[in-house]
Design an enzyme around this catalytic site. Structure first.
Site, short mmCIF file in Angstrom:
data_model
loop_
_atom_site.label_atom_id
_atom_site.label_comp_id
_atom_site.label_asym_id
_atom_site.label_seq_id
_atom_site.Cartn_x
_atom_site.Cartn_y
_atom_site.Cartn_z
N GLY A 59 -10.68 -3.13 1.42
CA GLY A 59 -9.76 -3.18 2.57
C GLY A 59 -9.92 -1.97 3.48
N GLY B 128 -5.71 -5.55 5.77
CA GLY B 128 -6.73 -4.54 6.03
C GLY B 128 -7.86 -5.00 6.93
N THR C 184 0.89 -1.17 0.00
CA THR C 184 0.00 0.00 0.00
C THR C 184 0.92 1.20 0.00
OG1 THR C 184 -1.91 -0.94 1.17
CG2 THR C 184 -1.49 1.34 1.60
N1 ASP Z 1 -3.95 -2.50 3.84
C1 ASP Z 1 -4.05 -2.96 2.49
C2 ASP Z 1 -5.34 -3.69 2.30
O1 ASP Z 1 -5.66 -4.52 3.10
C3 ASP Z 1 -2.95 -3.86 2.07
C4 ASP Z 1 -1.59 -3.59 2.62
O2 ASP Z 1 -1.28 -2.52 3.10
O3 ASP Z 1 -0.76 -4.47 2.58
O4 ASP Z 1 -6.00 -3.45 1.32
#
Ligand code: ASP
Length: 318
Positions: free
Chosen positions: A206, A230, A176
């Site tokens: 997410g 997420g 992200t």
């Molecule tokens: N937080 C992001 C999601 O779950 C993914 C990540 O940061 O690795 O969409």
């Protein structure tokens, strides 16, 4: 007048060092530095933290190295659904987009929605239609697809078939990008953008576009952008949790952020990281994985970028 500062993360799913050439690591660090400079130029000219975090995230969305915009992770059927959000700590205005497929820079669409005041979140084709009507750059959905993500999806599908998905590295799974900043007036802002995780189910949303979970900003308290699985960030309401620890629990930013990553989120067995900034001082970037793409420019104008343990001090920003 407040001291300006800016920080970013490019995801806590950093690859093992051996999996990329030195030239690729150098380029990734270069893109982090470019993103920081884009935001800093705005802050140094007296611009707002909201403009700064948007500009920083746009640079990261346009880079192949991060899971956001161009080069984002693929969902289970090989396409993209991109999530993004932005928040202004001055008045808690926010804009968020989920499951976008045609907007080149999802963070720009989130910002346009914030400015419109018509809604906090739009989803799917309605978000892309809003972006097109706002005059933003639109692309064919395959613009976002890169060879490395196609390979990562194939490898995750193979692992899922063999029942070894849990052993996949953080880098194979997700990533992200996000930024936080403080401007001369002391206003805080945060922005986050992501492709989610490789092989995610279609329609999955997410934490990144959920205000309070993946993104949060409140003047006088903190601005936050998270990275990691997420679902856990949503369940822990991670961004608001950080603010609550500071506002109601009396914790300092660094202590609260460390605790959130290593104890609260880490207790679920996930890789997690964040970038956060408070009403004074420099950004903090705790993470519990092998590495996290990250960088910041201190109140003294000194730039630091990193991907793993060691920090690269790039000196004063002109
Ligand atoms: N937080 C992001 C999601 O779950 C993914 C990540 O940061 O690795 O969409």
């Amino acid at each position: 007048m407040a001291d300006i500062a800016i920080g970013l993360h490019g995801g806590c799913g950093t690859l093992d060092r051996s999996l990329q050439s030195e030239a690729e690591w150098t380029e990734a660090r270069q893109h982090i530095a470019d993103a920081l400079r884009a935001g800093w130029a705005i802050l140094a000219n007296g611009g707002s933290s909201l403009d700064a975090v948007e500009a920083t995230v746009v640079v990261l969305e346009n880079s192949i190295h991060f899971n956001a915009g161009y080069g984002a992770a693929l969902h289970a059927e090989g396409g993209h659904e991109l999530d993004a959000s932005i928040m202004d700590g001055r008045d808690l205005r926010a804009g968020a987009m989920a499951a976008m497929t045609r907007t080149r820079n999802p963070i720009r669409a989130a910002r346009a929605l914030l400015e419109s005041g018509r809604a906090v979140m739009l989803t799917g084709p309605a978000g892309d239609d809003f972006a097109a009507a706002a005059g933003l750059d639109m692309v064919a959905p395959d613009y976002f697809t890169t060879e490395r993500r196609v390979k990562a999806l194939a490898s995750l599908k193979a692992r899922a078939a063999q029942g070894t998905f849990a052993k996949a590295s953080e880098a194979e799974k997700h990533g992200t990008v996000g930024a936080v900043a403080r401007d001369r007036n002391g206003h805080l802002a945060a922005a986050t953008s992501t492709g989610g995780f490789n092989n995610k189910p279609i329609g999955r949303v997410g934490d990144s576009p959920i205000i309070g979970a993946g993104t949060y900003a409140a003047d006088g308290v903190c601005a936050f952008s998270g990275t990691g699985q997420g679902e856990i960030f949503i369940r822990c309401v991670a961004g608001h949790e950080l603010a609550s620890r500071i506002r109601y629990g009396g914790q300092k930013l660094g202590e609260a952020a460390h605790d959130l990553v290593h104890n609260t989120l880490g207790s679920f067995g996930i890789g997690a990281g964040l970038v956060a900034i408070g009403p004074e001082g420099d950004p903090v970037t705790p993470y519990n994985t092998l590495g996290m793409y990250r960088g910041w420019i201190t109140t003294r104008g000194e730039m630091v970028v990193a991907t793993h343990g060691e920090l690269h001090a790039l000196g004063a920003v002109g």
